[in-house]
Write an enzyme that holds these catalytic residues in place. Structure first.
Site, short mmCIF file in Angstrom:
data_model
loop_
_atom_site.label_atom_id
_atom_site.label_comp_id
_atom_site.label_asym_id
_atom_site.label_seq_id
_atom_site.Cartn_x
_atom_site.Cartn_y
_atom_site.Cartn_z
N LYS A 280 45.02 32.67 38.87
CA LYS A 280 45.37 31.98 37.62
C LYS A 280 46.16 30.70 37.88
O LYS A 280 46.10 29.75 37.10
CB LYS A 280 46.17 32.92 36.71
N TYR B 258 35.32 34.01 34.94
CA TYR B 258 36.67 34.55 35.11
C TYR B 258 36.69 35.69 36.16
O TYR B 258 37.58 35.75 37.00
CB TYR B 258 37.21 35.04 33.76
N SER C 267 44.87 38.07 39.81
CA SER C 267 45.65 37.15 38.97
C SER C 267 46.30 36.00 39.73
O SER C 267 46.76 35.04 39.10
CB SER C 267 46.72 37.91 38.20
N TYR D 2 54.38 39.14 35.67
CA TYR D 2 54.18 39.79 34.37
C TYR D 2 55.49 40.28 33.77
O TYR D 2 56.50 39.60 33.89
CB TYR D 2 53.13 40.91 34.49
N VAL E 237 46.40 42.31 40.86
CA VAL E 237 46.23 43.77 40.94
C VAL E 237 45.51 44.25 42.20
O VAL E 237 45.45 45.44 42.45
CB VAL E 237 45.50 44.39 39.73
#
Ligand code: DON
Length: 309
Positions: A68, A193, A65, A245, A263
């Site tokens: 992102k 992705y 992530s 998050y 992660v």
């Protein structure tokens, strides 16, 4: 302003490595399950161009992530703020990163921010490439410029492993396709992705990315404005509000710097006008954030008074 010392970083790392026992390696992506929980590494890249490190600083891990933030920066640079936020919202969430519930509740069903998986899928959908290789290529190109490392690429095994098992992300993408939030082939998007999440680098390279953000998007060595200052600011804001998050609030209290986790066990932190910090330790807490990463950043932020609050 105290400078981060190599010796001090190594001694803190020695102190926090034991905390890996309190976490668990991510197991929902088969290839990540094979990561050794005892591996750890940290680096701090100062805006003056110097870098200090501790642990296995050459060890390469996938961004997951953390990527992102790079994808968001690419989308902003290619399409501008108006176009990006017509597709994705700006608000933080209290939901876990795999949440699907908001998609059904929001009308139109626009993802609430670019850091949750649905939002990140919508952002990757804004890459201009015709196929997954070209789409991920745009993000890799930015990673190469930010790290000044031409060998940056993605890990094919991790990408394939996630692509084959990404049923939840697939369902998010199909839901958004049905609702007109994303366009084109869902499978090509999933391919792009998962490759984006599998972009690989070591802590020194990741810390350099943080340093460029700390320097408002400008490369501190070449003076090139790689990301326009306003877009770098937007990325850092999302790091503060939703980079960790549904633990972003408690992280803001404990550490207080813009940060983004993945992660794989990576965390990227930004210390405004000072430098970038990267920590890697694959044992995760229940929210999916690196246990030693959070612990080390907490110690460093307290010692160097990094909190922006
Ligand atoms: O899409 C996924 O589930 C992963 N490729 C990335 C998720 C992630 O890193 C969440 N991090 N805390």
């Amino acid at each position: 302003m105290k400078k981060v010392s190599d010796e001090q970083l190594k001694s803190w790392m020695e102190h926090v490595r034991i905390y890996a026992n309190n976490g668990k390696v991510a197991d929902y992506i088969p290839a990540l399950m094979r990561q050794k929980p005892e591996i750890n590494a940290a680096a701090y890249y100062d805006v003056d161009g110097s870098c200090v490190g501790a642990g296995q600083t050459e060890y390469r891990f996938t961004l997951q992530s953390v990527s992102k933030i790079l994808a968001l920066a690419v989308a902003l640079m290619k399409h501008g703020e108006g176009a990006v936020f017509s597709r994705v919202g700006k608000e933080p969430t209290s939901d876990p990163f795999y949440s699907i519930s908001k998609l059904e509740l929001e009308k139109p069903s626009k993802p609430i921010n670019p850091m949750i998986n649905a939002g990140a899928l919508a952002i990757t959908n804004m890459m201009c490439g015709e196929n997954s290789e070209e789409m991920v290529g745009e993000i890799i190109q930015l990673a190469k410029e930010l790290t000044r490392e031409d060998s940056i690429d993605y890990d094919e095994e991790v990408a394939k492993s996630e692509y084959e098992s990404a049923f939840l992300n697939r369902s998010l993408a199909y839901f958004m396709k049905q609702n007109g939030v994303i366009t084109g082939s869902v499978e090509e998007l999933l391919d792009a992705y998962t490759k984006q999440c599998a972009i690989t680098m070591n802590v020194q390279q990741l810390a350099r990315i943080g340093a460029v953000f700390a320097n408002d998007g400008k490369d501190m060595e070449t003076n090139e404005q790689i990301i326009p200052e306003h877009y770098a600011q937007i990325c850092k804001t999302f790091m503060v509000t939703c980079g960790m998050y549904n633990a972003s609030g408690s992280f803001a209290i404990r550490v207080g710097i813009p940060a983004k986790s993945g992660v794989s066990g990576a965390i990227l932190g930004v210390v405004k006008n000072q430098g970038g910090v990267a920590v890697f330790g694959p044992a995760l807490d229940e929210k999916g954030n690196s246990v030693i990463g959070i612990k080390l950043l907490e110690i460093m932020a307290k010692h160097y008074k990094w909190s922006i609050f």
